[in-house]
Motif scaffolding. Structure first.
Motif, PDB file in Angstrom:
ATOM      1  N   GLU A 167       0.838  -1.206   0.000  1.00 47.77           N
ATOM      2  CA  GLU A 167       0.000   0.000   0.000  1.00 47.77           C
ATOM      3  C   GLU A 167       0.868   1.250   0.000  1.00 47.77           C
ATOM      4  O   GLU A 167       0.603   2.215  -0.735  1.00 47.77           O
ATOM      5  CB  GLU A 167      -0.915  -0.002   1.230  1.00 47.77           C
ATOM      6  CG  GLU A 167      -2.075  -0.993   1.156  1.00 47.77           C
ATOM      7  CD  GLU A 167      -2.878  -1.004   2.445  1.00 47.77           C
ATOM      8  OE1 GLU A 167      -2.514  -0.259   3.388  1.00 47.77           O
ATOM      9  OE2 GLU A 167      -3.859  -1.768   2.531  1.00 47.77           O
ATOM     10  N   VAL A 168       1.904   1.252   0.837  1.00 44.16           N
ATOM     11  CA  VAL A 168       2.811   2.397   0.880  1.00 44.16           C
ATOM     12  C   VAL A 168       3.510   2.572  -0.465  1.00 44.16           C
ATOM     13  O   VAL A 168       3.624   3.688  -0.987  1.00 44.16           O
ATOM     14  CB  VAL A 168       3.855   2.228   2.010  1.00 44.16           C
ATOM     15  CG1 VAL A 168       4.940   3.302   1.922  1.00 44.16           C
ATOM     16  CG2 VAL A 168       3.169   2.270   3.372  1.00 44.16           C
ATOM     17  N   ALA A 169       3.995   1.468  -1.030  1.00 40.09           N
ATOM     18  CA  ALA A 169       4.673   1.524  -2.327  1.00 40.09           C
ATOM     19  C   ALA A 169       3.761   2.098  -3.399  1.00 40.09           C
ATOM     20  O   ALA A 169       4.179   2.922  -4.227  1.00 40.09           O
ATOM     21  CB  ALA A 169       5.162   0.139  -2.728  1.00 40.09           C
ATOM     22  N   ASP A 170       2.508   1.684  -3.383  1.00 40.05           N
ATOM     23  CA  ASP A 170       1.538   2.183  -4.386  1.00 40.05           C
ATOM     24  C   ASP A 170       1.305   3.675  -4.218  1.00 40.05           C
ATOM     25  O   ASP A 170       1.197   4.415  -5.209  1.00 40.05           O
ATOM     26  CB  ASP A 170       0.219   1.417  -4.271  1.00 40.05           C
ATOM     27  CG  ASP A 170       0.340  -0.038  -4.710  1.00 40.05           C
ATOM     28  OD1 ASP A 170       1.323  -0.364  -5.415  1.00 40.05           O
ATOM     29  OD2 ASP A 170      -0.527  -0.846  -4.333  1.00 40.05           O
ATOM     30  N   GLU A 171       1.204   4.128  -2.970  1.00 37.52           N
ATOM     31  CA  GLU A 171       0.967   5.547  -2.724  1.00 37.52           C
ATOM     32  C   GLU A 171       2.178   6.397  -3.103  1.00 37.52           C
ATOM     33  O   GLU A 171       2.035   7.519  -3.598  1.00 37.52           O
ATOM     34  CB  GLU A 171       0.596   5.759  -1.257  1.00 37.52           C
ATOM     35  CG  GLU A 171      -0.778   5.200  -0.881  1.00 37.52           C
ATOM     36  CD  GLU A 171      -1.090   5.357   0.598  1.00 37.52           C
ATOM     37  OE1 GLU A 171      -0.621   6.350   1.200  1.00 37.52           O
ATOM     38  OE2 GLU A 171      -1.791   4.492   1.162  1.00 37.52           O
ATOM     39  N   LEU A 172       3.378   5.860  -2.904  1.00 38.19           N
ATOM     40  CA  LEU A 172       4.585   6.588  -3.287  1.00 38.19           C
ATOM     41  C   LEU A 172       4.730   6.672  -4.800  1.00 38.19           C
ATOM     42  O   LEU A 172       5.198   7.680  -5.341  1.00 38.19           O
ATOM     43  CB  LEU A 172       5.818   5.898  -2.693  1.00 38.19           C
ATOM     44  CG  LEU A 172       6.047   6.086  -1.195  1.00 38.19           C
ATOM     45  CD1 LEU A 172       7.101   5.106  -0.684  1.00 38.19           C
ATOM     46  CD2 LEU A 172       6.481   7.521  -0.900  1.00 38.19           C
ATOM     47  N   GLY A 173       4.343   5.618  -5.500  1.00 32.28           N
ATOM     48  CA  GLY A 173       4.450   5.600  -6.959  1.00 32.28           C
ATOM     49  C   GLY A 173       5.879   5.809  -7.424  1.00 32.28           C
ATOM     50  O   GLY A 173       6.825   5.235  -6.865  1.00 32.28           O
ATOM     51  N   ASP A 174       6.052   6.690  -8.418  1.00 32.50           N
ATOM     52  CA  ASP A 174       7.387   6.974  -8.956  1.00 32.50           C
ATOM     53  C   ASP A 174       8.135   8.034  -8.158  1.00 32.50           C
ATOM     54  O   ASP A 174       9.276   8.361  -8.489  1.00 32.50           O
ATOM     55  CB  ASP A 174       7.274   7.455 -10.420  1.00 32.50           C
ATOM     56  CG  ASP A 174       6.784   6.361 -11.332  1.00 32.50           C
ATOM     57  OD1 ASP A 174       6.992   5.181 -10.998  1.00 32.50           O
ATOM     58  OD2 ASP A 174       6.182   6.688 -12.381  1.00 32.50           O
ATOM     59  N   GLU A 175       7.499   8.584  -7.133  1.00 27.05           N
ATOM     60  CA  GLU A 175       8.107   9.683  -6.381  1.00 27.05           C
ATOM     61  C   GLU A 175       8.612   9.251  -5.023  1.00 27.05           C
ATOM     62  O   GLU A 175       8.677  10.039  -4.076  1.00 27.05           O
ATOM     63  CB  GLU A 175       7.101  10.826  -6.234  1.00 27.05           C
ATOM     64  CG  GLU A 175       6.733  11.464  -7.561  1.00 27.05           C
ATOM     65  CD  GLU A 175       7.967  11.996  -8.311  1.00 27.05           C
ATOM     66  OE1 GLU A 175       8.915  12.456  -7.649  1.00 27.05           O
ATOM     67  OE2 GLU A 175       7.976  11.929  -9.552  1.00 27.05           O
ATOM     68  N   GLY A 176       8.977   7.995  -4.903  1.00 26.59           N
ATOM     69  CA  GLY A 176       9.534   7.500  -3.662  1.00 26.59           C
ATOM     70  C   GLY A 176       9.607   5.990  -3.699  1.00 26.59           C
ATOM     71  O   GLY A 176       9.235   5.355  -4.678  1.00 26.59           O
ATOM     72  N   ARG A 177      10.097   5.414  -2.613  1.00 25.25           N
ATOM     73  CA  ARG A 177      10.143   3.951  -2.521  1.00 25.25           C
ATOM     74  C   ARG A 177      10.237   3.532  -1.069  1.00 25.25           C
ATOM     75  O   ARG A 177      10.633   4.316  -0.194  1.00 25.25           O
ATOM     76  CB  ARG A 177      11.301   3.363  -3.319  1.00 25.25           C
ATOM     77  CG  ARG A 177      12.676   3.688  -2.770  1.00 25.25           C
ATOM     78  CD  ARG A 177      13.762   2.993  -3.567  1.00 25.25           C
ATOM     79  NE  ARG A 177      15.071   3.315  -3.019  1.00 25.25           N
ATOM     80  CZ  ARG A 177      16.008   2.421  -2.700  1.00 25.25           C
ATOM     81  NH1 ARG A 177      15.784   1.138  -2.899  1.00 25.25           N
ATOM     82  NH2 ARG A 177      17.169   2.801  -2.214  1.00 25.25           N
TER      83      ARG A 177
END
Length: 444
Positions: A394-404
């Protein structure tokens, strides 16, 4: 990893976790292993910590008791041992150091005849002997070995560095933090001889001040000196001088991610970045990957640890790799990280491009990063729980391409490490805490 040897040798508190008897037994086994039909030739170096003499002489006593001829290099950088093994054809080499750890810790790193970290199967054989599972017959009479203080070794190493990076540093003003460690034996002399104006701090080791509020893990004083003293660059080494953290003329840190970015771009422009590849660990900043993409430079990730970076480079003949901590490997020249070699490479790039570190860093945006450790009873249970994996996704999806997000077990402690990179510190804190709270609530 074995019982005693981790990814970077045996390490622990001197005379508690790491004992004199252990060093003698390591020396004995190496003397036997390489001396089955002759006198083995073994090189030993050390950093400046108080217990270094004890372990150096314990290793030498053990090895000579099995017939080895032991050459003591004295205080030296770890990469000097690695290089001299290859250059002078030693059977193996040993470095007594706990790297960036406090003075009361120490460690024993073993290198094979190629100057590379010793093979796992040999380390396991040494462990069996340390535990008394095997026995050895000591040499007697004329078969007993000797040890020698080898004064020329460091001169050979420093000459090689200057031949490898033949840069005229006249006009450069350099601030150096030697961490009161191994770099005190080589850094100032090498930079001076290349024409630089050098001012050193943390350059007076007394056995207990290695890494204390100084060096690559505590560069704050160096940053202040650079800002106030009109220096072109600051160089901060760790205790055994295999890592480098630089400081630009504004006093800003230039860590391993910046160094990889600067060196990979320059090497590509010189057609010397073999296979157009930069090797990193999973802890490299997202910003580095975006910047490498922008410059059409390929990259690959390995697990955390210079051992894994080197294995990837060796397997595929890649020329540049390293870690955020400043452990950089130039495989065309060396098989281990070398802080002084890295410093000379940076200075050469500055000289040949006529650019400052600030200019060379242009185009790299380092994303804010937050890492928190969570104590658990069972790392494996936590990281296999589908509910936790779902929270991480869920966190990864919310970060998308602007984080990890990266969640991984500690290699040595009962901890799960939660790391997030995002556009702001607040976002990092929010996402990390979400995962940390879940782990703590479920009491793995």
């Amino acid at each position: 990893m074995g019982k005693y040897f981790g990814t970077d040798g045996v390490r622990g508190r001197a005379n508690e976790d790491l004992t004199l008897d252990m060093s003698i037994r390591i020396g004995q086994y190496l003397g036997m292993y390489y001396g089955k039909d002759r006198h083995a030739k073994i090189l030993i170096g050390k950093d400046t910590r108080l217990s270094g003499d004890m372990f150096e002489l314990g290793l030498a006593a053990g090895a000579t008791s099995m017939g080895a001829m032991v050459y003591l290099l004295g205080v030296c950088p770890t990469p000097a041992v690695s290089y001299l093994i290859r250059k002078e054809r030693f059977d193996c080499g040993i470095m007594v150091s706990a790297s960036h750890n406090p003075y009361y810790d120490n460690g024993i790193k073993i290198f094979n005849h190629n100057g590379e970290k010793m093979e796992e199967d040999v380390l396991l054989q040494i462990e069996d002997y340390m535990d008394g599972k095997t026995s050895l017959d000591l040499k007697t009479g004329s078969q007993i070995g000797e040890y020698f203080d080898w004064q020329d070794g460091l001169e050979i190493y420093m000459s090689w560095l200057k031949e490898t990076v033949p840069v005229d540093l006249s006009g450069f003003k350099i601030a150096v933090d030697n961490a009161n460690g191994s770099a005190t034996s080589t850094a100032i002399e090498t930079l001076d001889s290349l024409g630089a104006t050098v001012e050193a701090i943390s350059n007076s080791p007394n056995g207990i001040n290695i890494n204390k509020d100084c060096g690559s893990t505590h560069p704050e004083k160096l940053q202040r000196n650079v800002r106030e003293g009109d220096f072109d660059i600051g160089l901060a080494f760790d205790g055994d001088a295999d890592r480098l953290i630089a400081v630009n003329s504004k006093g800003e840190l230039v860590n391993g991610d910046y160094i990889l970015y600067i060196c990979s771009r320059y090497m590509k422009s010189q057609n010397s970045l073999n296979k157009n590849m930069c090797v990193t660990t999973v802890m490299a900043n997202l910003g580095l990957y975006k910047a490498l993409d922008e410059n059409k430079i390929d990259y690959i990730q390995t697990p955390v640890g210079d051992k894994y970076v080197f294995e990837e480079m060796q397997k595929n003949d890649y020329y540049l790799g390293g870690e955020q901590s400043g452990h950089i490997i130039f495989y065309e020249h060396a098989v281990t990280g070398d802080g002084l070699l890295t410093a000379l490479k940076l200075l050469q790039i500055m000289k040949e491009t006529n650019k400052s570190l600030e200019e060379l860093s242009d185009g790299l945006f380092i994303y804010p990063q937050l890492l928190k450790n969570v104590k658990v009873n069972c790392k494996e249970k936590a990281l296999k729980d589908p509910r936790l994996l779902n929270v991480i996704q869920e966190v990864a999806d919310e970060l998308g391409d602007e984080g990890r997000i990266l969640v991984r077990p500690s290699g040595t402690e009962p901890l799960v490490r939660v790391m997030v990179e995002a556009k702001t510190d607040d976002l990092c804190e929010s996402y990390v805490q979400r995962v940390v709270d879940f782990i703590e609530q479920n009491q793995y």
